[in-house]
Design a protein around this motif. Structure first.
Motif, PDB file in Angstrom:
ATOM      1  N   PRO A  72       0.813  -1.230   0.000  1.00 38.44           N
ATOM      2  CA  PRO A  72       0.000   0.000   0.000  1.00 38.44           C
ATOM      3  C   PRO A  72       0.837   1.267   0.000  1.00 38.44           C
ATOM      4  CG  PRO A  72      -0.183  -1.160   2.105  1.00 38.44           C
ATOM      5  CD  PRO A  72       0.510  -2.088   1.167  1.00 38.44           C
ATOM      6  N   VAL A  73       2.048   1.215   0.574  1.00 35.19           N
ATOM      7  CA  VAL A  73       2.931   2.383   0.546  1.00 35.19           C
ATOM      8  C   VAL A  73       3.314   2.704  -0.896  1.00 35.19           C
ATOM      9  CG1 VAL A  73       5.306   3.092   1.078  1.00 35.19           C
ATOM     10  CG2 VAL A  73       3.833   2.222   2.886  1.00 35.19           C
ATOM     11  N   LEU A  74       3.656   1.677  -1.670  1.00 37.24           N
ATOM     12  CA  LEU A  74       3.959   1.889  -3.085  1.00 37.24           C
ATOM     13  C   LEU A  74       2.729   2.350  -3.856  1.00 37.24           C
ATOM     14  CD1 LEU A  74       6.260  -1.185  -3.830  1.00 37.24           C
ATOM     15  CD2 LEU A  74       6.884   1.227  -4.109  1.00 37.24           C
ATOM     16  N   GLN A  75       1.606   1.737  -3.593  1.00 32.77           N
ATOM     17  CA  GLN A  75       0.377   2.079  -4.297  1.00 32.77           C
ATOM     18  C   GLN A  75      -0.020   3.534  -4.063  1.00 32.77           C
ATOM     19  OE1 GLN A  75      -2.890  -0.692  -3.698  1.00 32.77           O
ATOM     20  NE2 GLN A  75      -4.396   0.955  -3.883  1.00 32.77           N
ATOM     21  N   ASP A  76       0.163   4.011  -2.830  1.00 34.41           N
ATOM     22  CA  ASP A  76      -0.251   5.373  -2.475  1.00 34.41           C
ATOM     23  C   ASP A  76       0.898   6.379  -2.562  1.00 34.41           C
ATOM     24  OD1 ASP A  76      -2.717   4.258  -2.019  1.00 34.41           O
ATOM     25  OD2 ASP A  76      -2.483   4.167   0.165  1.00 34.41           O
ATOM     26  N   HIS A  77       2.076   5.935  -3.016  1.00 34.14           N
ATOM     27  CA  HIS A  77       3.227   6.814  -3.231  1.00 34.14           C
ATOM     28  C   HIS A  77       3.633   7.542  -1.938  1.00 34.14           C
ATOM     29  CE1 HIS A  77       2.626   6.096  -7.500  1.00 34.14           C
ATOM     30  NE2 HIS A  77       1.355   6.467  -7.365  1.00 34.14           N
ATOM     31  N   VAL A  78       3.692   6.794  -0.849  1.00 35.99           N
ATOM     32  CA  VAL A  78       4.118   7.360   0.428  1.00 35.99           C
ATOM     33  C   VAL A  78       5.643   7.275   0.494  1.00 35.99           C
ATOM     34  CG1 VAL A  78       3.963   7.190   2.936  1.00 35.99           C
ATOM     35  CG2 VAL A  78       1.972   6.611   1.515  1.00 35.99           C
ATOM     36  N   PRO A  79       6.354   8.401   0.662  1.00 36.71           N
ATOM     37  CA  PRO A  79       7.814   8.345   0.756  1.00 36.71           C
ATOM     38  C   PRO A  79       8.260   7.608   2.009  1.00 36.71           C
ATOM     39  CG  PRO A  79       7.030  10.597   0.376  1.00 36.71           C
ATOM     40  CD  PRO A  79       5.837   9.774   0.727  1.00 36.71           C
ATOM     41  N   VAL A  80       9.393   6.899   1.895  1.00 40.12           N
ATOM     42  CA  VAL A  80      10.011   6.214   3.028  1.00 40.12           C
ATOM     43  C   VAL A  80      11.433   6.736   3.158  1.00 40.12           C
ATOM     44  CG1 VAL A  80      10.702   4.015   4.040  1.00 40.12           C
ATOM     45  CG2 VAL A  80       8.606   4.151   2.662  1.00 40.12           C
ATOM     46  N   VAL A  81      11.761   7.274   4.327  1.00 39.52           N
ATOM     47  CA  VAL A  81      13.068   7.874   4.597  1.00 39.52           C
ATOM     48  C   VAL A  81      13.783   7.040   5.645  1.00 39.52           C
ATOM     49  CG1 VAL A  81      14.250   9.897   5.576  1.00 39.52           C
ATOM     50  CG2 VAL A  81      12.332  10.210   3.988  1.00 39.52           C
ATOM     51  N   ARG A  82      15.063   6.761   5.394  1.00 41.41           N
ATOM     52  CA  ARG A  82      15.903   6.128   6.414  1.00 41.41           C
ATOM     53  C   ARG A  82      16.825   7.209   6.979  1.00 41.41           C
ATOM     54  NH1 ARG A  82      16.975   1.023   7.713  1.00 41.41           N
ATOM     55  NH2 ARG A  82      16.283   0.124   5.732  1.00 41.41           N
ATOM     56  N   ARG A  83      16.625   7.549   8.262  1.00 39.85           N
ATOM     57  CA  ARG A  83      17.352   8.654   8.860  1.00 39.85           C
ATOM     58  C   ARG A  83      18.713   8.206   9.383  1.00 39.85           C
ATOM     59  NH1 ARG A  83      13.152   7.655  12.685  1.00 39.85           N
ATOM     60  NH2 ARG A  83      14.012   6.664  14.544  1.00 39.85           N
ATOM     61  N   PHE A  84      19.504   9.178   9.828  1.00 38.36           N
ATOM     62  CA  PHE A  84      20.869   8.909  10.278  1.00 38.36           C
ATOM     63  C   PHE A  84      20.946   8.395  11.706  1.00 38.36           C
ATOM     64  CE2 PHE A  84      19.969  13.229  11.623  1.00 38.36           C
ATOM     65  CZ  PHE A  84      20.617  13.369  12.834  1.00 38.36           C
ATOM     66  N   SER A  85      19.869   8.479  12.457  1.00 40.64           N
ATOM     67  CA  SER A  85      19.875   8.089  13.868  1.00 40.64           C
ATOM     68  C   SER A  85      19.147   6.766  14.057  1.00 40.64           C
ATOM     69  CB  SER A  85      19.205   9.177  14.712  1.00 40.64           C
ATOM     70  OG  SER A  85      17.849   9.327  14.318  1.00 40.64           O
ATOM     71  N   GLY A  86      19.232   6.235  15.279  1.00 42.92           N
ATOM     72  CA  GLY A  86      18.527   5.007  15.605  1.00 42.92           C
ATOM     73  C   GLY A  86      17.066   5.283  15.913  1.00 42.92           C
ATOM     74  N   GLY A  87      16.442   4.383  16.651  1.00 38.48           N
ATOM     75  CA  GLY A  87      15.059   4.585  17.041  1.00 38.48           C
ATOM     76  C   GLY A  87      14.085   3.836  16.157  1.00 38.48           C
ATOM     77  N   GLY A  88      12.808   4.044  16.423  1.00 39.92           N
ATOM     78  CA  GLY A  88      11.753   3.297  15.756  1.00 39.92           C
ATOM     79  C   GLY A  88      11.278   3.939  14.467  1.00 39.92           C
ATOM     80  N   THR A  89      10.148   3.439  13.978  1.00 37.97           N
ATOM     81  CA  THR A  89       9.565   3.872  12.715  1.00 37.97           C
ATOM     82  C   THR A  89       8.291   4.660  12.984  1.00 37.97           C
ATOM     83  OG1 THR A  89      10.466   1.945  11.585  1.00 37.97           O
ATOM     84  CG2 THR A  89       8.641   3.077  10.511  1.00 37.97           C
ATOM     85  N   VAL A  90       8.142   5.789  12.308  1.00 37.82           N
ATOM     86  CA  VAL A  90       6.976   6.647  12.491  1.00 37.82           C
ATOM     87  C   VAL A  90       6.479   7.098  11.124  1.00 37.82           C
ATOM     88  CG1 VAL A  90       7.651   7.498  14.772  1.00 37.82           C
ATOM     89  CG2 VAL A  90       8.437   8.707  12.727  1.00 37.82           C
ATOM     90  N   ILE A  91       5.221   7.518  11.067  1.00 37.58           N
ATOM     91  CA  ILE A  91       4.724   8.236   9.907  1.00 37.58           C
ATOM     92  C   ILE A  91       4.353   9.633  10.367  1.00 37.58           C
ATOM     93  CG2 ILE A  91       2.372   7.300  10.165  1.00 37.58           C
ATOM     94  CD1 ILE A  91       2.282   7.479   6.994  1.00 37.58           C
ATOM     95  N   VAL A  92       4.851  10.626   9.649  1.00 36.51           N
ATOM     96  CA  VAL A  92       4.712  12.021  10.083  1.00 36.51           C
ATOM     97  C   VAL A  92       3.970  12.815   9.012  1.00 36.51           C
ATOM     98  CG1 VAL A  92       6.783  11.898  11.509  1.00 36.51           C
ATOM     99  CG2 VAL A  92       6.995  12.594   9.124  1.00 36.51           C
ATOM    100  N   GLN A 155      17.944   8.864  18.882  1.00 37.22           N
ATOM    101  CA  GLN A 155      19.178   9.522  19.302  1.00 37.22           C
ATOM    102  C   GLN A 155      20.347   9.082  18.437  1.00 37.22           C
ATOM    103  OE1 GLN A 155      18.467  10.290  24.040  1.00 37.22           O
ATOM    104  NE2 GLN A 155      19.653   8.515  23.481  1.00 37.22           N
ATOM    105  N   SER A 156      21.361   9.922  18.413  1.00 42.93           N
ATOM    106  CA  SER A 156      22.647   9.571  17.831  1.00 42.93           C
ATOM    107  C   SER A 156      23.710  10.252  18.683  1.00 42.93           C
ATOM    108  CB  SER A 156      22.736  10.050  16.375  1.00 42.93           C
ATOM    109  OG  SER A 156      23.956   9.663  15.788  1.00 42.93           O
ATOM    110  N   ILE A 157      24.764   9.505  19.009  1.00 40.16           N
ATOM    111  CA  ILE A 157      25.829  10.019  19.868  1.00 40.16           C
ATOM    112  C   ILE A 157      27.146   9.876  19.125  1.00 40.16           C
ATOM    113  CG2 ILE A 157      27.010   9.798  22.082  1.00 40.16           C
ATOM    114  CD1 ILE A 157      24.433   8.493  23.166  1.00 40.16           C
ATOM    115  N   THR A 158      27.833  10.993  18.945  1.00 36.24           N
ATOM    116  CA  THR A 158      29.135  10.985  18.294  1.00 36.24           C
ATOM    117  C   THR A 158      30.219  11.186  19.359  1.00 36.24           C
ATOM    118  OG1 THR A 158      29.162  13.369  17.850  1.00 36.24           O
ATOM    119  CG2 THR A 158      28.080  11.952  16.223  1.00 36.24           C
ATOM    120  N   LYS A 159      31.438  11.388  18.919  1.00 37.27           N
ATOM    121  CA  LYS A 159      32.548  11.512  19.860  1.00 37.27           C
ATOM    122  C   LYS A 159      32.348  12.661  20.841  1.00 37.27           C
ATOM    123  CE  LYS A 159      37.528  12.380  20.062  1.00 37.27           C
ATOM    124  NZ  LYS A 159      38.760  12.675  19.285  1.00 37.27           N
ATOM    125  N   ASP A 160      31.913  13.826  20.347  1.00 36.18           N
ATOM    126  CA  ASP A 160      31.821  15.014  21.195  1.00 36.18           C
ATOM    127  C   ASP A 160      30.413  15.592  21.309  1.00 36.18           C
ATOM    128  OD1 ASP A 160      34.677  15.201  21.707  1.00 36.18           O
ATOM    129  OD2 ASP A 160      34.880  15.817  19.615  1.00 36.18           O
TER     130      ASP A 160
END
Length: 273
Positions: A72-92, A155-160
């Motif tokens: 249905p995501v493909l059918q309705d052309h809903v964009p899917v983004v993979r972000r740089f941080s961890g965590g769960g999946t949401v629709i915004v 969240q994402s945690i880098t060196k500093d």
């Protein structure tokens, strides 16, 4: 003792640059956050009031086939983004209010740069924001009124430095939630509830979006000198930055349906739930 109380009163509070946006696409917001995390040394708070079009956002390690109803995501052309941080999946969408903190490790006195410590501090801060608006709780890694979730975190945690970003459900479209599968790894307090029983809307508790954003500014003022900063200033001198946050193409999604999903990113900086 709360975080920050170890700072003596005669010590100047660190600067927090506050950038507010209205309806910026979530991909633009995430690119900005990653750029500010990796290319600046300032502390930032990013507030984005709504986004369009409706978009699914996944953590760096999330497996699409387990978290998204792809057809249905493909059918309705809903964009899917993979972000740089961890965590769960949401629709915004337009009903989502985003708040992100990007901080140096030394920005908050007494705060150790570990996931649970950061979560504890943000939970205390939002406890001030929501005081008087309901039974606010930090439940496992979520923000909730009583036993119903209204804020998801990553969240994402880098060196500093570290980043903590939240998608707050001011409102949501029940239909949009049908694009998401119930995650295999869910918080215990969810108790196998479906999305509509598990979630609540902030507008059931908080009078207006402006009351919420003004409360954030006031709560930050207990720890920082808050300075409103124009978006153009935040974007300056970083045009060569290449973010890792990406949109998955329709072909990527088709390949996943065909059981060709590539291995997920290695867990490291992010904090998957």
């Amino acid at each position: 003792m709360t975080f920050g109380s170890v700072i003596e009163r005669n010590v100047a509070r660190p600067l927090m640059r506050l950038v507010t946006m209205g309806g910026a696409p979530i991909l633009q917001q995430l690119h900005l956050e990653e750029r500010l995390l990796r290319r600046t040394s300032d502390n930032w708070c990013i507030v984005n009031d709504g986004t369009a079009p409706p978009t699914i956002v996944m953590g760096v390690s999330g497996k699409v086939s387990e978290l998204v109803d792809i057809r249905p995501v493909l059918q309705d052309h809903v964009p899917v983004v993979r972000r740089f941080s961890g965590g769960g999946t949401v629709i915004v969408d337009q009903g989502t209010v985003f708040v992100t903190f990007i901080c140096n490790k030394t920005a908050v006195g007494g705060l150790q740069p570990f996931p649970r410590d950061i979560m504890s501090w943000t939970g205390q801060l939002y406890g001030k924001v929501f005081r008087g608006f309901g039974e606010f709780h930090l439940r496992e890694n979520d923000y909730a009124f009583d036993h119903r979730k209204f804020g998801g975190n990553a969240q994402s945690i880098t060196k500093d430095r570290w980043v903590h970003h939240t998608s707050f459900l001011w409102d949501y479209d029940v239909k949009n939630m049908s694009y998401l599968k119930n995650p295999q790894r869910a918080p215990e307090y969810r108790q196998a509830r479906d999305h509509t029983d598990f979630l609540c809307r902030m507008n059931e508790y908080v009078p207006s979006r402006s009351v919420f954003t003004e409360g954030i500014t006031a709560a930050l003022g207990d720890h920082f000198t808050v300075q409103h900063t124009e978006l153009e200033t935040a974007l300056s001198d970083h045009d060569d930055f290449v973010p890792s946050t990406k949109v998955l193409s329709p072909q990527d999604l088709q390949d996943i349906i065909s059981s060709k999903e590539p291995p997920t990113a290695q867990r490291g900086e992010g904090w998957p739930r």
